[in-house]
Scaffold this active site. Structure first.
Site, PDB file in Angstrom:
ATOM      1  N   ARG A  21      -8.397  -4.752  -3.371  1.00  0.00           N
ATOM      2  CA  ARG A  21      -7.806  -4.796  -2.030  1.00  0.00           C
ATOM      3  C   ARG A  21      -7.900  -3.427  -1.354  1.00  0.00           C
ATOM      4  NH1 ARG A  21      -4.208  -2.260   1.205  1.00  0.00           N
ATOM      5  NH2 ARG A  21      -2.865  -1.920  -0.607  1.00  0.00           N
ATOM      6  N   ASP A  22      -7.119  -2.487  -1.828  1.00  0.00           N
ATOM      7  CA  ASP A  22      -7.055  -1.166  -1.206  1.00  0.00           C
ATOM      8  C   ASP A  22      -8.373  -0.412  -1.338  1.00  0.00           C
ATOM      9  OD1 ASP A  22      -6.167   1.164  -0.062  1.00  0.00           O
ATOM     10  OD2 ASP A  22      -4.561   1.533  -1.485  1.00  0.00           O
ATOM     11  N   HIS A  67       2.114   5.400  -6.088  1.00  0.00           N
ATOM     12  CA  HIS A  67       0.758   5.115  -5.616  1.00  0.00           C
ATOM     13  C   HIS A  67       0.253   6.375  -4.915  1.00  0.00           C
ATOM     14  CE1 HIS A  67      -2.187   2.359  -3.310  1.00  0.00           C
ATOM     15  NE2 HIS A  67      -2.344   3.568  -2.788  1.00  0.00           N
ATOM     16  N   HIS A  72      -2.883   9.083  -3.577  1.00  0.00           N
ATOM     17  CA  HIS A  72      -4.263   9.314  -3.163  1.00  0.00           C
ATOM     18  C   HIS A  72      -4.615  10.743  -3.566  1.00  0.00           C
ATOM     19  CE1 HIS A  72      -4.956   5.816  -0.241  1.00  0.00           C
ATOM     20  NE2 HIS A  72      -3.829   5.573  -0.886  1.00  0.00           N
ATOM     21  N   CYS A  91      -6.787   4.831   3.540  1.00  0.00           N
ATOM     22  CA  CYS A  91      -6.232   4.091   4.673  1.00  0.00           C
ATOM     23  C   CYS A  91      -7.081   4.291   5.925  1.00  0.00           C
ATOM     24  CB  CYS A  91      -4.799   4.546   4.938  1.00  0.00           C
ATOM     25  SG  CYS A  91      -4.023   3.734   6.356  1.00  0.00           S
ATOM     26  N   ASN A 119      -7.931   6.497  -3.480  1.00  0.00           N
ATOM     27  CA  ASN A 119      -6.812   6.469  -4.410  1.00  0.00           C
ATOM     28  C   ASN A 119      -7.148   7.294  -5.646  1.00  0.00           C
ATOM     29  OD1 ASN A 119      -5.038   4.043  -3.311  1.00  0.00           O
ATOM     30  ND2 ASN A 119      -7.167   3.386  -3.197  1.00  0.00           N
TER      31      ASN A 119
END
Length: 315
Positions: free
Chosen positions: A18-19, A210, A212, A243, A252
């Site tokens: 997803r991300d 989470h 980055h 993002c 990430n």
């Protein structure tokens, strides 16, 4: 040796499907997404953020969310979570049979406007309906807080703002919350500060970190989280992601690099590291660009190589 952490087991959530790819301009074929998730399950990943039920026009890359969920070989040992922005997304996610629904909002007003086009208060109000839909379907809800460590438009984000949202999540019956380092602005002192504040404000929520690696301190922040007793982390294969609503965003923290760190510290994850390294290489080939992950390039610490593979110095 000094005891760095008392954490002995960590749950790693893979967010790559997803991300990791949501901002890619080139559509990744559905069969690749399904194959990646199946391989993550086979590698023993306990929780995967598989997709997002957002409007296809908003994130074309994830327009195949229902097809992806339908094609995956489910396992009782792996939670398949999906991100939803609103009630419509929650209904679609429930129909697709996700194991967990994840809602998301930003701690800063400006980024929340950019990311989901509404205010912080409006986001929280909308989540009440999502919580009801999920509750009726028997699906637990997890809440993510983006820009939890800083905002590219406002700078510092008050720890009180993060704690207030976490408390609202707890009041709505969510099971856990994620500190989203959307902007790569986290530092070890900020990690300690926010983990402690949310632990006090919303003690019923389990916490997930989470990070980055925007400024190169992603794994240092993991160490800070471990020192504070946090045993849940999110990462992406190959270090993919970033993002689309953050200037100069980068990926990430890399799953394989995180797993290597944890393994070298004697912390159990239940994930096959070599299978993850192989998967990262295949993801890199499909995406057609070099990924920032380090372990996939260097190999494990004790991997040995034939002497003839390296030239001998002369002169």
């Amino acid at each position: 040796m000094t005891e760095l952490t008392k954490v002995r087991k960590v749950q790693v959530t893979e967010v790559g499907p997803r991300d990791g790819i949501q901002a890619d301009a080139t559509f990744v074929p559905t069969q690749h997404k399904i194959a990646w998730i199946n391989r993550l399950i086979e590698a023993g990943v306990p929780r995967i953020e598989a997709t997002s039920f957002v409007a296809p026009r908003a994130v074309p890359q994830l327009a195949d969310a229902a097809e992806v969920m339908k094609g995956v070989k489910r396992s009782k040992d792996t939670i398949l979570a999906a991100l939803v922005p609103n009630a419509r997304g929650a209904i679609r996610a429930a129909e697709a049979g996700v194991d967990q629904i994840v809602v998301f909002m930003s701690a800063s007003e400006s980024h929340n406007r950019k990311n989901v086009n509404c205010s912080v208060a409006e986001s929280l109000k909308a989540f009440e309906e999502v919580a009801k839909i999920a509750g009726d379907a028997g699906i637990p809800v997890h809440g993510a807080i983006a820009t939890a460590f800083g905002c590219p438009f406002e700078g510092d984000v008050a720890v009180e703002a993060v704690a207030k949202i976490a408390r609202a999540y707890q009041d709505m019956g969510f099971v856990g919350m994620t500190f989203g380092d959307t902007t790569g602005m986290a530092t070890p002192p900020l990690v300690l500060q926010r983990v402690q504040a949310v632990r006090e404000a919303a003690p019923k929520l389990y916490q997930v970190l989470h990070f980055h690696n925007t400024r190169g301190v992603g794994l240092a922040n993991v160490m800070a989280g471990l020192a504070e007793g946090v045993d849940r982390y999110e990462s992406a294969f190959g270090g993919t992601g970033g993002c689309p609503f953050v200037p100069r965003a980068t990926g990430n923290i890399c799953t394989e690099d995180l797993l290597y760190l944890l393994d070298e510290m004697g912390i159990e994850t239940g994930i096959d590291l070599r299978k993850m390294m192989d998967l990262a290489c295949d993801v890199q080939a499909v995406l057609g660009r070099e990924l920032p992950g380090q372990l996939m390039k260097a190999g494990l610490r004790l991997d040995v190589h034939p002497m003839e593979s390296v030239r001998t110095a002369t002169g």
